[in-house]
Design a protein around this motif. Structure first.
Motif, short mmCIF file in Angstrom:
data_model
loop_
_atom_site.label_atom_id
_atom_site.label_comp_id
_atom_site.label_asym_id
_atom_site.label_seq_id
_atom_site.Cartn_x
_atom_site.Cartn_y
_atom_site.Cartn_z
N ASP A 4 0.68 -1.39 -0.08
CA ASP A 4 -0.03 0.10 -0.07
C ASP A 4 0.76 1.14 -0.03
O ASP A 4 0.43 2.33 0.26
N ARG A 5 2.02 0.98 -0.17
CA ARG A 5 2.98 2.49 -0.31
C ARG A 5 2.86 3.14 -1.65
O ARG A 5 2.46 2.46 -2.67
N PRO A 6 2.69 4.62 -1.50
CA PRO A 6 2.64 5.22 -2.67
C PRO A 6 3.85 5.09 -3.89
O PRO A 6 4.71 4.51 -3.49
N VAL A 7 3.22 5.43 -5.10
CA VAL A 7 4.31 5.44 -6.09
C VAL A 7 4.69 6.60 -6.37
O VAL A 7 4.07 7.57 -6.18
N ALA A 11 10.19 6.30 -6.02
CA ALA A 11 10.23 5.20 -5.66
C ALA A 11 11.75 4.60 -5.53
O ALA A 11 12.62 4.56 -6.59
N GLY A 12 11.75 3.47 -4.78
CA GLY A 12 13.10 2.99 -4.71
C GLY A 12 14.05 3.98 -3.84
O GLY A 12 15.23 3.23 -3.41
N ILE A 13 13.82 5.17 -3.62
CA ILE A 13 14.72 5.66 -2.56
C ILE A 13 14.17 5.68 -1.15
O ILE A 13 13.12 5.73 -0.81
N ARG A 14 15.20 5.10 -0.20
CA ARG A 14 14.82 5.12 1.16
C ARG A 14 15.38 6.05 1.82
O ARG A 14 16.92 6.49 1.65
N LEU A 31 8.80 13.97 0.31
CA LEU A 31 9.59 12.77 0.01
C LEU A 31 8.86 11.56 -0.29
O LEU A 31 8.81 10.86 -1.17
N ALA A 32 7.93 11.37 0.92
CA ALA A 32 7.07 10.10 1.09
C ALA A 32 5.92 10.24 -0.12
O ALA A 32 5.68 9.42 -0.87
N HIS A 33 5.38 11.67 -0.01
CA HIS A 33 4.17 11.83 -1.24
C HIS A 33 4.87 11.37 -2.44
O HIS A 33 4.15 11.18 -3.33
N MET A 34 6.06 11.94 -2.80
CA MET A 34 6.62 11.45 -4.22
C MET A 34 7.16 10.15 -4.30
O MET A 34 7.95 9.67 -5.38
N GLY A 35 6.93 9.22 -3.48
CA GLY A 35 7.17 7.67 -3.69
C GLY A 35 8.50 7.13 -2.91
O GLY A 35 8.64 6.02 -2.85
N ARG A 344 -4.67 16.15 -0.77
CA ARG A 344 -3.99 15.12 -1.48
C ARG A 344 -2.36 15.84 -1.77
O ARG A 344 -2.58 17.09 -2.05
N PRO A 345 -1.63 14.76 -2.00
CA PRO A 345 -0.35 15.33 -2.34
C PRO A 345 -0.60 16.14 -3.70
O PRO A 345 -1.15 16.04 -4.65
N TRP A 346 0.04 17.56 -3.36
CA TRP A 346 -0.15 18.41 -4.48
C TRP A 346 0.83 18.31 -5.86
O TRP A 346 0.59 19.35 -6.69
N ILE A 347 1.79 17.77 -5.54
CA ILE A 347 2.83 17.59 -6.67
C ILE A 347 2.29 16.46 -7.41
O ILE A 347 2.38 15.23 -6.85
N ARG A 348 1.84 16.50 -8.44
CA ARG A 348 1.01 15.50 -9.33
C ARG A 348 1.91 15.15 -10.50
O ARG A 348 2.23 15.82 -11.24
N PHE A 349 2.08 13.78 -10.76
CA PHE A 349 2.86 12.99 -11.72
C PHE A 349 1.87 12.35 -12.56
O PHE A 349 1.28 11.56 -12.32
N ASP A 350 2.15 12.61 -14.13
CA ASP A 350 1.38 11.82 -14.82
C ASP A 350 1.18 10.48 -14.79
O ASP A 350 2.46 9.92 -14.79
N GLY A 351 -0.01 10.00 -14.65
CA GLY A 351 0.23 8.54 -14.84
C GLY A 351 0.42 7.86 -13.48
O GLY A 351 0.43 6.57 -13.38
N ARG A 352 0.54 8.63 -12.41
CA ARG A 352 0.99 8.14 -11.03
C ARG A 352 -0.23 8.27 -10.03
O ARG A 352 -0.77 9.47 -10.10
N ASP A 353 -0.69 7.35 -8.97
CA ASP A 353 -1.50 7.64 -8.23
C ASP A 353 -0.99 8.44 -7.05
O ASP A 353 -0.58 7.85 -6.03
N THR A 354 -0.79 9.80 -7.00
CA THR A 354 -0.29 10.52 -6.00
C THR A 354 -1.68 10.74 -4.80
O THR A 354 -2.56 11.30 -5.12
#
Length: 391
Positions: A4-7, A11-14, A31-35, A344-354
């Motif tokens: 259930d973690r966001p994309v 993503a892939g950055i810890r 940072l979490a909102h951006m994956g 809702r996370p306000w930085i939105r990326f095309d095709g990704r479920d923010t």
């Protein structure tokens, strides 16, 4: 990792999140909102911000804490315990970023300043934020948003704008530094892709706050006020921008307001005239505005493409048609707080479920998940470490 973690692009950055209160957590929230996989590390009673601005007998975390820790995982760890130190070093070795906003020198005293961290992981990005930065005469002075807003000139500028010295300013002392640190971390990660090595970065809350005061500094240096005050209308207030209206829009505005005489007024014939006679222009327009309601003016602004809008209360913002259709607010279920309305996370990326998968987690909620996932520890091992005071 939890399904259930966001994309998102991170993503892939810890990220190891050692932050507290609002400045640091706001950074890691972005940072979490951006994956990014943000792991909030706490000990004992945890981040004191969990219960800030709540009744003394509140049995749950407050709204601000639930928001700024959304989409993060939370573990507990005692860095002063040798076994806790070992686990922390293993976490650093498996991570990309360490973020902290302790008082200057705390991480060094714990034995985990940047020099030590880069020995453990040469690719680590170490980000820290404090009230006044890592050096300078005020470096060791404790700071909170209210004190930073005071000493940065923000509070005085707000008073000059409102005309109410002594009032509480609406500020962003923590948020400005959090945004700045998140941006710095993203830049450092890009640099690491090129160089293969990490770096450290330092954000002063005072300087970050001043970075968001371009208009105030313009007023100070140029002796010219920026923007205009909201205007009273028949049933509230509206805010609008007049200095740059071209002749076509000025004509349409005058006509739509029922005052075509404004077009022929020699003081307002051209854009240059309107700028020279701006004070008189605003007096005239404010009189026109008083004749209309917010809804009527908002319809005029939208129809005639005038940069203006009604002054809305927070409840009105949440119910606004545009905001609803954009899905700007989400209803998030929390085991203690119930249904929580969150932005809702306000930085939105095309095709990704923010989105927000879950509100701020409880203390140590993800101990078993994180330590089991990263280090293969069994539930029995983790429970024993908790019993021993290591977690």
């Amino acid at each position: 990792m939890s399904s259930d973690r966001p994309v998102g692009p991170l993503a892939g950055i810890r990220v190891l999140d050692l932050t507290h209160v609002l400045n640091g957590p706001f950074c890691t929230m972005l940072l979490a909102h951006m994956g990014a996989d943000v792991i909030k590390v706490e000990h004992g009673a945890g981040d004191r911000f969990r219960h800030s601005w709540m009744p003394v007998d509140a049995g749950r975390d407050g709204y601000e804490s639930l928001v700024v820790n959304a989409n993060k995982r939370c573990v507990t760890l005692n860095l002063k315990d040798p076994r806790g130190g070992e686990l922390f070093e293993r976490l650093v070795a498996e991570s990309d970023v360490v973020v902290e906003n302790f008082s200057v020198g705390v991480m060094d005293r714990l034995g985990y300043g940047y020099d030590r961290l880069k020995e453990i992981n040469p690719e680590i990005v170490y980000a820290r934020s404090s009230g006044y930065g890592n050096d300078g005469p005020y470096a060791d002075v404790p700071a909170f948003a209210v004190t930073i807003m005071a000493i940065s000139g923000w509070t005085d500028s707000a008073w000059k704008t409102s005309g109410h010295p002594g009032s509480k300013p609406l500020g962003m002392g923590d948020e400005a530094a959090g945004i700045s640190m998140a941006l710095g971390i993203c830049a450092a990660l890009v640099e690491r892709e090129r160089s293969g090595v990490g770096t450290s970065l330092d954000v002063s809350m005072q300087e970050a706050q001043m970075g968001f005061m371009v208009s105030s500094f313009h007023t100070f240096f140029e002796k010219q006020e920026v923007a205009t005050h909201p205007a009273e209308c028949a049933d509230g207030f509206v805010s609008f921008h007049m200095p740059d209206l071209d002749d076509r829009r000025w004509t349409r505005f005058c006509n739509s307001m029922g005052h075509p005489e404004g077009v022929e007024d020699p003081q307002f014939l051209t854009l240059q005239d309107r700028r020279i006679n701006f004070a008189q222009l605003m007096l005239r327009v404010r009189e026109w505005v008083k004749e209309r309601t917010r809804d009527e003016l908002w319809e005029t602004f939208r129809t005639e493409k005038i940069p203006g809008a009604p002054v809305l209360g927070l409840g009105e913002v949440i119910e606004d048609d545009h905001i609803r259709k954009r899905g700007t607010f989400l209803e998030v279920e929390h085991p203690e707080a119930g249904t929580v309305t969150m932005l809702r996370p306000w930085i939105r990326f095309d095709g990704r479920d923010t989105t927000i998968r879950y509100a701020g987690p409880g203390i140590g909620e993800h101990n078993h998940e994180v330590y089991g996932e990263l280090f293969g520890l069994s539930a029995k091992d983790i429970d024993q470490l908790s019993a021993d005071g290591v977690l």
